[in-house]
Design a protein around this motif. Structure first.
Motif, mmCIF file in Angstrom:
data_model
loop_
_atom_site.group_PDB
_atom_site.id
_atom_site.type_symbol
_atom_site.label_atom_id
_atom_site.label_comp_id
_atom_site.label_asym_id
_atom_site.label_seq_id
_atom_site.Cartn_x
_atom_site.Cartn_y
_atom_site.Cartn_z
ATOM 1 N N LEU A 130 7.604 64.687 18.318
ATOM 2 C CA LEU A 130 7.287 63.619 19.273
ATOM 3 C C LEU A 130 7.222 64.268 20.649
ATOM 4 O O LEU A 130 8.158 64.975 21.043
ATOM 5 C CB LEU A 130 8.339 62.520 19.250
ATOM 6 N N SER A 131 6.129 64.015 21.381
ATOM 7 C CA SER A 131 5.922 64.671 22.667
ATOM 8 C C SER A 131 5.586 63.650 23.747
ATOM 9 O O SER A 131 4.943 62.632 23.475
ATOM 10 C CB SER A 131 4.768 65.683 22.571
ATOM 11 N N PHE A 132 6.021 63.968 24.946
ATOM 12 C CA PHE A 132 5.657 63.198 26.131
ATOM 13 C C PHE A 132 4.898 64.143 27.052
ATOM 14 O O PHE A 132 5.470 65.128 27.550
ATOM 15 C CB PHE A 132 6.905 62.660 26.833
ATOM 16 N N VAL A 133 3.622 63.867 27.255
ATOM 17 C CA VAL A 133 2.751 64.752 28.023
ATOM 18 C C VAL A 133 2.229 63.993 29.227
ATOM 19 O O VAL A 133 1.643 62.895 29.072
ATOM 20 C CB VAL A 133 1.570 65.253 27.163
ATOM 21 N N HIS A 134 2.432 64.546 30.380
ATOM 22 C CA HIS A 134 1.970 63.864 31.592
ATOM 23 C C HIS A 134 0.471 63.582 31.517
ATOM 24 O O HIS A 134 -0.328 64.464 31.183
ATOM 25 C CB HIS A 134 2.253 64.716 32.840
ATOM 26 N N GLY A 135 0.120 62.345 31.820
ATOM 27 C CA GLY A 135 -1.283 61.964 31.846
ATOM 28 C C GLY A 135 -1.858 61.537 30.519
ATOM 29 O O GLY A 135 -3.007 61.102 30.461
ATOM 30 N N ALA A 136 -1.078 61.651 29.456
ATOM 31 C CA ALA A 136 -1.551 61.247 28.121
ATOM 32 C C ALA A 136 -0.765 60.024 27.656
ATOM 33 O O ALA A 136 0.462 59.968 27.798
ATOM 34 C CB ALA A 136 -1.372 62.384 27.121
ATOM 35 N N SER A 137 -1.463 59.066 27.115
ATOM 36 C CA SER A 137 -0.826 57.877 26.535
ATOM 37 C C SER A 137 0.102 57.183 27.530
ATOM 38 O O SER A 137 1.214 56.770 27.183
ATOM 39 C CB SER A 137 -0.046 58.256 25.264
ATOM 40 N N SER A 138 -0.350 57.100 28.767
ATOM 41 C CA SER A 138 0.371 56.397 29.839
ATOM 42 C C SER A 138 1.665 57.076 30.267
ATOM 43 O O SER A 138 2.479 56.465 30.964
ATOM 44 C CB SER A 138 0.684 54.945 29.434
ATOM 45 N N VAL A 139 1.872 58.299 29.875
ATOM 46 C CA VAL A 139 3.092 59.001 30.260
ATOM 47 C C VAL A 139 2.965 59.539 31.687
ATOM 48 O O VAL A 139 1.951 60.159 32.040
ATOM 49 C CB VAL A 139 3.389 60.163 29.288
ATOM 50 N N VAL A 140 3.989 59.273 32.483
ATOM 51 C CA VAL A 140 4.129 59.865 33.819
ATOM 52 C C VAL A 140 5.258 60.883 33.748
ATOM 53 O O VAL A 140 6.386 60.539 33.392
ATOM 54 C CB VAL A 140 4.466 58.790 34.869
ATOM 55 N N PHE A 141 4.947 62.138 34.015
ATOM 56 C CA PHE A 141 5.979 63.187 33.965
ATOM 57 C C PHE A 141 5.595 64.227 35.014
ATOM 58 O O PHE A 141 5.128 65.322 34.695
ATOM 59 C CB PHE A 141 6.037 63.795 32.565
ATOM 60 N N ASP A 142 5.763 63.812 36.264
ATOM 61 C CA ASP A 142 5.342 64.663 37.377
ATOM 62 C C ASP A 142 6.263 64.399 38.562
ATOM 63 O O ASP A 142 7.427 64.041 38.367
ATOM 64 C CB ASP A 142 3.873 64.395 37.724
ATOM 65 N N GLY A 143 5.769 64.543 39.769
ATOM 66 C CA GLY A 143 6.604 64.372 40.954
ATOM 67 C C GLY A 143 6.836 62.926 41.345
ATOM 68 O O GLY A 143 7.483 62.667 42.367
ATOM 69 N N THR A 144 6.355 61.985 40.553
ATOM 70 C CA THR A 144 6.572 60.568 40.852
ATOM 71 C C THR A 144 8.069 60.244 40.905
ATOM 72 O O THR A 144 8.523 59.467 41.734
ATOM 73 C CB THR A 144 5.887 59.689 39.791
ATOM 74 N N TYR A 145 8.816 60.852 40.009
ATOM 75 C CA TYR A 145 10.263 60.627 39.958
ATOM 76 C C TYR A 145 10.999 61.964 40.101
ATOM 77 O O TYR A 145 10.520 62.998 39.618
ATOM 78 C CB TYR A 145 10.671 59.968 38.631
ATOM 79 N N LYS A 146 12.153 61.912 40.715
ATOM 80 C CA LYS A 146 12.969 63.125 40.873
ATOM 81 C C LYS A 146 13.842 63.392 39.647
ATOM 82 O O LYS A 146 14.396 64.484 39.496
ATOM 83 C CB LYS A 146 13.867 62.999 42.115
ATOM 84 N N GLU A 147 14.012 62.372 38.837
ATOM 85 C CA GLU A 147 14.805 62.544 37.616
ATOM 86 C C GLU A 147 14.161 61.725 36.502
ATOM 87 O O GLU A 147 13.695 60.602 36.736
ATOM 88 C CB GLU A 147 16.249 62.074 37.816
ATOM 89 N N TYR A 148 14.145 62.300 35.338
ATOM 90 C CA TYR A 148 13.683 61.585 34.142
ATOM 91 C C TYR A 148 14.844 61.551 33.144
ATOM 92 O O TYR A 148 15.587 62.542 33.013
ATOM 93 C CB TYR A 148 12.466 62.270 33.526
ATOM 94 N N ILE A 149 14.985 60.427 32.467
ATOM 95 C CA ILE A 149 16.021 60.278 31.441
ATOM 96 C C ILE A 149 15.340 59.931 30.124
ATOM 97 O O ILE A 149 14.480 59.047 30.073
ATOM 98 C CB ILE A 149 17.032 59.180 31.819
ATOM 99 N N LYS A 168 7.860 55.058 28.757
ATOM 100 C CA LYS A 168 7.225 55.146 27.438
ATOM 101 C C LYS A 168 8.283 55.098 26.335
ATOM 102 O O LYS A 168 9.344 55.713 26.468
ATOM 103 C CB LYS A 168 6.454 56.470 27.330
ATOM 104 N N THR A 169 7.962 54.402 25.276
ATOM 105 C CA THR A 169 8.812 54.382 24.085
ATOM 106 C C THR A 169 8.024 54.942 22.906
ATOM 107 O O THR A 169 6.895 54.519 22.654
ATOM 108 C CB THR A 169 9.262 52.948 23.749
ATOM 109 N N LEU A 170 8.609 55.898 22.210
ATOM 110 C CA LEU A 170 8.010 56.430 20.989
ATOM 111 C C LEU A 170 8.952 56.149 19.823
ATOM 112 O O LEU A 170 10.153 56.375 19.919
ATOM 113 C CB LEU A 170 7.774 57.936 21.096
ATOM 114 N N THR A 171 8.383 55.669 18.750
ATOM 115 C CA THR A 171 9.162 55.384 17.541
ATOM 116 C C THR A 171 8.698 56.305 16.427
ATOM 117 O O THR A 171 7.511 56.309 16.076
ATOM 118 C CB THR A 171 8.998 53.916 17.120
ATOM 119 N N ALA A 172 9.619 57.067 15.901
ATOM 120 C CA ALA A 172 9.263 58.044 14.874
ATOM 121 C C ALA A 172 9.094 57.378 13.517
ATOM 122 O O ALA A 172 9.836 56.448 13.162
ATOM 123 C CB ALA A 172 10.345 59.114 14.774
ATOM 124 N N SER A 173 8.128 57.876 12.779
ATOM 125 C CA SER A 173 7.935 57.461 11.392
ATOM 126 C C SER A 173 7.400 58.675 10.635
ATOM 127 O O SER A 173 6.197 58.894 10.562
ATOM 128 C CB SER A 173 6.963 56.288 11.315
#
Lengths: 203, 208
Positions: free
Chosen positions: B39-58, B29-34
């Motif tokens: 700015l938030s990344f929430v698992h399951g919202a707006s196509s964000v994956v933030f769970d056990g799918t990956y062992k590391e997030y950057i 996901k890319t978020l651009t501030a204006s």
């Protein structure tokens, strides 16, 4: 022509949609062999170094000077020919000697820059022994931007000429709002060098 | 529609087959501030994956720029949530140090920053300090978050930013620590301590 699967665009306009494939794109691998310098210039030899990517990463592997005790350095260009762009940078190091007589963590006032247009040292005192070399990772953020200065962050590990390990941490900004279009690596005093320099773009 | 080559399924139902080599770093996901407050990344919202799918997030931060508060007190900061973004108040124990150098070459720094670490604090963790708001000033950097969905261990993170400060310093900030919870972390929020995020790009990646 695009390729859509179950309502999801997978390919369009010749590129894979985000979320598919890797976000780390190998742009160019250059191998230096007794080189006086090595450059990545946007538009030259297949190099992309512009606003295509918001971040570029350069992996430096086995940087080995022909002459002992030489610094590894880099500089940037906004016009493809002049590499004298002002930079303000900070530099600190942890170090340890093979015989354990010296170790420490300290700021390196000799290797930072204050609006200097000279080269930035990232690997200090490299040895030229057959097994001596430096490796580094250099991140450059948004070089094609024409509003902000350009930040970079670099970490290196050096087997120095005097049998020490140096972990140099260099970061700073290229103080220009012009687009940065190229980067050049050199050794101190024009010493020739070997090494592998690999440029990636982060999508 | 699927795509099959020589009997091998390459993609189906809008996803590449798991057997297709795709590389190990995936843009989520890319978020651009204006002029955004957060700015938030929430698992399951707006196509964000933030769970056990990956062992590391950057998370990559490109030219984050605050709208106001051109002072020492300004900082770019983050917090995490274990309840899908309803609350950003997970206890964290963290450590912070920085190096700095000014444009006039009169001051250098390499120091631990005791005012920017947390000892089981639930507040936002600063990632920078003293961000400038001149037109060409910004900060850029990276955060790594390890295995946020794990329900056995605490959740480690490490970050590194370079900042063009309000007083014309270059500062290199290192922050690391752990969110002291064995609950899954499923959301993360970024903001400035004062004012809005005037502009900037945040990109979220998953590492296979």
């Amino acid at each position: 022509m695009g390729l859509i699967s179950d309502g999801t665009t997978v390919f369009d306009a010749g590129v894979m949609a985000s979320g598919f494939g890797s976000s780390l794109t190998l742009i160019k691998k250059s191998t230096a062999s007794s080189a006086g310098s090595l450059s990545f210039m946007n538009g030259s030899n297949g190099v992309v170094f512009d606003s295509t990517y918001k971040e570029y990463i350069i992996f430096i592997t086995n940087w080995n000077p022909a002459t002992d005790n030489k610094n590894g350095e880099f500089s940037f260009s906004t016009n493809g020919s002049n590499f004298g762009v002002a930079k303000t940078t900070t530099n600190f190091r942890s170090t340890h000697e093979e015989d354990a007589t010296e170790s420490g963590l300290s700021y390196q006032t000799s290797y930072d820059l204050a609006q200097s247009t000279g080269n930035q040292i990232i690997c200090e005192g490299m040895g030229n022994g057959a097994d001596e070399n430096s490796c580094a990772i250099l991140h450059i953020f948004d070089p094609g931007n024409t509003t902000f200065v350009k930040h970079f962050i670099c970490q290196s590990s050096t087997m120095a000429h005097n049998n020490k390990t140096h972990n140099d941490n260099v970061s700073g900004y290229i103080n220009t709002t012009s687009a940065v279009v190229g980067i050049k690596f050199e050794c101190e005093s024009g010493s020739q060098f070997d090494g592998i320099f690999t440029l990636y773009g982060v999508s | 529609m699927g795509l099959i080559s020589n009997g091998t399924t390459l993609l189906d139902a809008g996803a590449l087959d798991s057997g297709v080599a795709t590389g190990a770093m995936t843009l989520i996901k890319t978020l651009t501030a204006s002029s955004d407050g957060t700015l938030s990344f929430v698992h399951g919202a707006s196509s964000v994956v933030f769970d056990g799918t990956y062992k590391e997030y950057i998370f990559k931060f490109i030219n984050m720029h605050a709208s106001t508060d051109n002072s020492e007190a300004q900082e770019f900061e983050f917090n995490v949530s274990i309840d899908g973004g309803s609350n950003y108040n997970v206890a964290k124990t963290t450590t912070t140090f920085r190096s700095g150098h000014n444009e006039t070459d009169t001051t250098t720094q390499l120091s631990y920053v005791g005012s920017y670490d947390l000892a089981q604090g639930t507040g936002f963790q600063g990632l920078t300090e003293g961000d400038g708001i001149d037109n060409d000033q910004s900060c850029s950097g990276t955060i790594h978050i390890y295995n946020p969905a794990d329900t056995t261990f605490v959740k480690h993170y490490m970050s590194n930013f370079n900042v063009y400060r309000h007083n014309n310093f270059s500062a290199n900030w290192y922050t690391a620590g752990y969110a002291n919870t064995t609950s899954a972390v499923n959301a993360i929020r970024f903001k400035y301590l004062g004012g809005n995020i005037d502009s900037g790009t945040i990109k979220m990646y998953g590492i296979k």
